[in-house]
Write an enzyme that holds these catalytic residues in place. Structure first.
Site, PDB file in Angstrom:
ATOM      1  NE  ARG A  99      46.158  30.305  33.557  1.00 26.72           N
ATOM      2  CZ  ARG A  99      46.072  29.004  33.264  1.00 26.72           C
ATOM      3  NH1 ARG A  99      45.718  28.122  34.193  1.00 26.72           N
ATOM      4  NH2 ARG A  99      46.352  28.589  32.052  1.00 26.72           N
ATOM      5  CG  ASP A 137      36.943  45.574  50.833  1.00 30.09           C
ATOM      6  OD1 ASP A 137      38.030  45.881  51.364  1.00 30.09           O
ATOM      7  OD2 ASP A 137      36.628  45.918  49.673  1.00 30.09           O
TER       8      ASP A 137
HETATM    9  C1  PLP Z   1      40.045  50.304  45.738  1.00 30.63           C
HETATM   10  C2  PLP Z   1      39.103  49.421  46.462  1.00 30.63           C
HETATM   11  C3  PLP Z   1      38.653  48.217  45.898  1.00 30.63           C
HETATM   12  C4  PLP Z   1      39.030  47.806  44.475  1.00 30.63           C
HETATM   13  O1  PLP Z   1      40.370  47.444  44.396  1.00 30.63           O
HETATM   14  P1  PLP Z   1      41.275  47.598  43.058  1.00 30.63           P
HETATM   15  O2  PLP Z   1      42.613  47.172  43.538  1.00 30.63           O
HETATM   16  O3  PLP Z   1      41.201  49.041  42.668  1.00 30.63           O
HETATM   17  O4  PLP Z   1      40.691  46.697  42.045  1.00 30.63           O
HETATM   18  C5  PLP Z   1      37.839  47.404  46.659  1.00 30.63           C
HETATM   19  N1  PLP Z   1      37.462  47.756  47.905  1.00 30.63           N
HETATM   20  C6  PLP Z   1      37.867  48.909  48.472  1.00 30.63           C
HETATM   21  C7  PLP Z   1      37.414  49.242  49.853  1.00 30.63           C
HETATM   22  C8  PLP Z   1      38.693  49.780  47.778  1.00 30.63           C
HETATM   23  O5  PLP Z   1      39.058  50.930  48.337  1.00 30.63           O
END
Ligand code: PLP
Length: 382
Positions: A48, A172
């Site tokens: 971990r 993001d």
């Molecule tokens: C899919 C997605 C997520 C979430 O990610 P997972 O890998 O499905 O947990 C977060 N942000 C964006 C922009 C996404 O497209």
């Protein structure tokens, strides 16, 4: 040492194995490590905390995002949740109102139970962001381009606000990938990905990463990653190392195909609206050219009604109906019923996420096949 993006993607963190010369980083599928004697080990105690395959991948993605440290997690949402654990009860977050539905659900349905508060704003609106700042604002959280409306956040503008109030800026970067956009170079403190999408790129894994350029944040994220334990397995890290080597060529092809499809659809009478930052008609096209080096493979189109969205998606053959995006194969998704169901109807419709909205994840198949597939499906709704 490595200069170009593709060279870094192939080599950073991935030097040949010292023991055998294996050119591919070995998969260390182990939970624990033999220790020489009590208190004496090779730097690896328990998986971990430490795994060499994961470390190689974390170094690679940190290099590509131009940060100092990267951290891998079991999913994109696990990465986001771990970043939010940097905060504490009483802290306030200014978030983009137009985001991936799962991020909104995590904030709205879970993290509010732990004393965090959120204000959703239009991240294109500088005055709205400034007006949302409170004395306890600790983080500005955005996504650019947004899912699914393809709105952009001016990252330099938001970074200036974040710095002026001493808050972290989190971006993001799932849609653009570091090949086209490097938020840390534009002022972000943390950049994160659902690596399930373009980084993994083959629709065969679920994974998340966070990269930072701050030693303080890196230390705390490392602690959270180990203490809260939302780590990925080593095989997913190994798959990411394999996939990242082709990120540059994949992104070039995704964009080339998407650009052609967007241009083809722009004046098609069956399309009521098209959202793609590569089109000069996109309201933020100039910003896209400034902060991105390419526009990516995601396009959203408004068909006008649920019936038309159903007929269109039913008649596609090369594009597969499904959630997710960023894989080599083209996918089509209906955000209202699939990825964005957790956003209240009123808010959704104000943002443009209507019943007739369809999102295309343009893959890297031959353009002609994608074009014919879309034109054929459109015949059924006009
Ligand atoms: C899919 C997605 C997520 C979430 O990610 P997972 O890998 O499905 O947990 C977060 N942000 C964006 C922009 C996404 O497209």
């Amino acid at each position: 040492m490595y200069i170009g993006f593709a060279t870094k993607a192939i080599h950073a963190g991935q030097e040949p194995d010292e023991l055998t010369g294996a050119v591919t980083v070995p998969l260390y599928q182990t939970s624990t490590y033999a220790q020489d004697e009590i208190g004496k080990h090779k730097g690896f105690e328990y998986a971990r905390t430490q795994n060499p395959t994961r470390f190689a991948w974390e170094e690679n993605i940190a290099t590509l995002e131009e940060g100092i440290a990267g951290f891998a997690f079991g999913s994109g949402l696990a990465a986001i949740d771990s970043v939010m654990k940097l905060l504490k009860s009483g802290d306030h977050v200014v978030m983009a109102e137009d985001m991936y539905g799962g991020t909104f659900r995590l904030f709205d349905k879970i993290l509010t139970n732990f004393g965090l508060t959120f204000t959703a704003v239009d991240m294109r609106d500088e005055q709205a962001i400034k007006a949302a700042i409170q004395p306890n604002t600790k983080m500005l959280y955005t996504e650019t381009p947004t899912n699914p409306m393809m709105n952009l956040t001016d990252l330099r503008m938001v970074s200036a606000i974040a710095k002026s109030v001493n808050a972290w800026m989190v971006v993001d970067n799932t849609f653009a990938s570091p090949y086209f956009q490097k938020p840390i170079t534009l002022g972000a403190d943390m950049v994160l990905h659902s690596a399930t999408k373009y980084l993994g790129g083959h629709s065969d894994l679920v994974h998340g990463v966070v990269v930072t350029n701050s030693t303080e944040i890196a230390e705390r994220l490392k602690f959270i990653q180990n203490a809260a334990g939302a780590i990925p397995g080593p095989f997913e890290c190994w798959l990411c190392l394999r996939s990242i080597k082709t990120l540059a060529v994949r992104m070039k092809q995704h964009t080339e195909n998407a650009m052609k499809i967007a241009a083809m659809l722009e004046n098609n009478p069956a399309i009521k609206a098209i959202y793609y930052p590569g089109l000069p008609s996109h309201p933020q096209h100039e910003l896209a050219k400034q902060q991105m080096s390419g526009f990516g493979g995601m396009i959203s189109i408004e068909l006008g009604s649920l019936e038309k969205a159903v007929a269109f998606t039913k008649n596609l053959n090369v594009f597969t109906l499904g959630e997710s995006l960023g894989g080599v194969e083209s996918l089509v998704c209906h955000p209202v019923s699939m990825t964005h169901g957790s956003i209240p109807k009123e808010q959704r419709e104000r943002l443009g996420v209507t019943d007739g909205l369809v999102r295309l994840s343009v893959g890297i198949e031959d353009y002609e096949d994608l074009q014919d597939d879309i034109l054929n499906a459109l015949k059924h709704i006009s």
